[in-house]
Design an enzyme around this catalytic site. Structure first.
Site, short mmCIF file in Angstrom:
data_model
loop_
_atom_site.label_atom_id
_atom_site.label_comp_id
_atom_site.label_asym_id
_atom_site.label_seq_id
_atom_site.Cartn_x
_atom_site.Cartn_y
_atom_site.Cartn_z
N ARG A 63 -15.08 -34.52 11.02
CA ARG A 63 -13.64 -34.80 11.07
C ARG A 63 -13.36 -36.11 11.81
NH1 ARG A 63 -11.67 -29.40 11.90
NH2 ARG A 63 -12.66 -29.28 9.86
N HIS A 67 -11.21 -39.22 10.39
CA HIS A 67 -10.04 -39.73 11.09
C HIS A 67 -10.23 -41.18 11.51
CE1 HIS A 67 -7.69 -35.85 12.19
NE2 HIS A 67 -8.34 -35.70 11.05
N GLY A 73 -9.80 -48.49 8.95
CA GLY A 73 -11.15 -48.52 8.38
C GLY A 73 -12.18 -47.89 9.30
N ASN A 95 -5.17 -35.85 16.69
CA ASN A 95 -6.58 -36.01 17.02
C ASN A 95 -7.04 -35.19 18.22
OD1 ASN A 95 -7.33 -37.78 14.96
ND2 ASN A 95 -6.73 -39.59 16.11
N PRO A 162 -3.39 -37.62 6.90
CA PRO A 162 -2.81 -36.51 6.13
C PRO A 162 -2.32 -35.40 7.07
CG PRO A 162 -4.95 -37.16 5.23
CD PRO A 162 -4.80 -37.89 6.54
N HIS A 192 -13.44 -29.08 5.02
CA HIS A 192 -12.85 -27.96 5.75
C HIS A 192 -13.66 -26.68 5.61
CE1 HIS A 192 -8.44 -29.52 6.37
NE2 HIS A 192 -9.33 -30.14 7.10
N ASP A 249 -20.85 -25.15 2.78
CA ASP A 249 -21.03 -24.49 1.48
C ASP A 249 -19.72 -24.58 0.71
OD1 ASP A 249 -19.37 -22.63 2.72
OD2 ASP A 249 -21.00 -21.23 3.16
#
Length: 321
Positions: A63, A67, A73, A95, A162, A192, A249
């Site tokens: 994550r 972020h 970038g 964050n 997002p 996720h 998975d």
């Protein structure tokens, strides 16, 4: 036969990734071969040691890389600490749930002893995310190296991340602004499959959802009860995104089919006409998800990279030189 198929997929992946060697000037797969040949091994060993002690950190590293890349970038800006004159990205509410900074610090410290001033924090983060995906059971892939570290990290930039309340159209638009297709967006959302979200990110679905419904109608009723119980412990209470929080998975997509997506931005992928078929495909075919995910991750790692004099190699990942 299974080994043969795996090798075939691996070769195709190598060809695809190798094609990105010259996708960005100055970046290459073997960027550190001459000046810091053990860079990747040091990062990998550091990540593996940390995840053996705490498997939940895999989600944090993946994550954090995401972020980082979505703001200014892939330049390690998310790693910079706030100062009295500037509130940095990492202190944004968006964050505060990021974890694993100490892993990057550990790897950086070792690399500075081995080859000072050579390996950027941005590259360490990109490699650490890749190694975390593989450690958790996900696909193996390589990434071009040579990113430089940025000199800007501001809390106001995190507005461009997002949000958990986004619908599929919002997500398609935002990811599209960064050059991602609908399929790449759905594949990246599959990250996720690792980790948790705090109640504050999904409690909007549990009461006063809209003028017609108290509870989000896209939410399975039993799962809604589970989430309500979780949130009874407060806004910081955590709920896994899927039933295998530390394993990479396709359980995330199967959860969406059961109306057990945790965030509005998760479950909307099943509702959206442009995304529903992709969700169904990944739920049925984990190998297809893995393949699309690794390609999207390589592409994400090339977002607006700093090269040459446009960036620097920080001595300390937490502050600009």
């Amino acid at each position: 036969m299974a080994v043969s198929n795996f090798l075939g997929v691996f070769l195709v992946v190598e060809i695809i990734v190798s094609g990105l060697r010259f996708g960005a000037d100055g970046l290459s797969m073997n960027y550190y071969m001459m000046n810091c040949p053990f860079a990747e091994l040091i990062v990998k060993n550091t990540v593996n040691r940390a995840l053996q002690s705490d498997p939940t950190l895999a989600a944090g590293l993946v994550r954090m890389h995401f972020h980082d890349c979505f703001l200014e970038g892939c330049d390690g800006s998310v790693l910079i600490d706030s100062t009295k004159d500037n509130t940095a990205e990492k202190d944004s509410p968006a964050n505060l749930s990021l974890r694993g900074y100490e892993i990057i610090d550990d790897a950086k410290q070792q690399l500075e002893m081995q080859c000072p001033g050579v390996v950027s924090c941005a590259d360490i983060l990109a490699m650490a995310a890749r190694d975390a995906v593989f450690w958790a059971g996900g696909p193996v892939y390589d990434i071009p190296k040579g990113r430089k570290d940025g000199r800007r990290s501001r809390i106001e930039d995190t507005f461009n991340l997002p949000r958990p309340t986004f619908n599929s159209s919002d997500l398609i638009t935002m990811f599209g602004q960064h050059g991602f297709s609908v399929q790449e967006m759905v594949a990246l959302s599959g990250a996720h499959t690792l980790g948790v979200a705090r109640c504050s990110s999904f409690k909007n679905r549990l009461s006063n959802f809209d003028s017609t419904h108290d509870v989000d109608p896209a939410l399975d009723s039993d799962f809604a009860k589970t989430l309500s119980k979780t949130c009874s412990a407060g806004d910081n209470a955590e709920q896994p995104f899927d039933m295998t929080r530390n394993t990479f998975d396709n359980a995330y997509y199967n959860g969406l089919l059961r109306k057990a997506g945790l965030l509005t931005s998760d479950q909307t992928l099943l509702a959206g006409p442009k995304t529903r078929g992709i969700v169904n495909g990944y739920a049925m075919n984990q190998a297809m998800f893995f393949f699309d995910f690794l390609q999207a991750m390589v592409k994400m790692g090339l977002l607006d990279v700093k090269e040459g004099s446009k960036g620097e190699v920080r001595a300390n990942c937490r502050k600009i030189n």
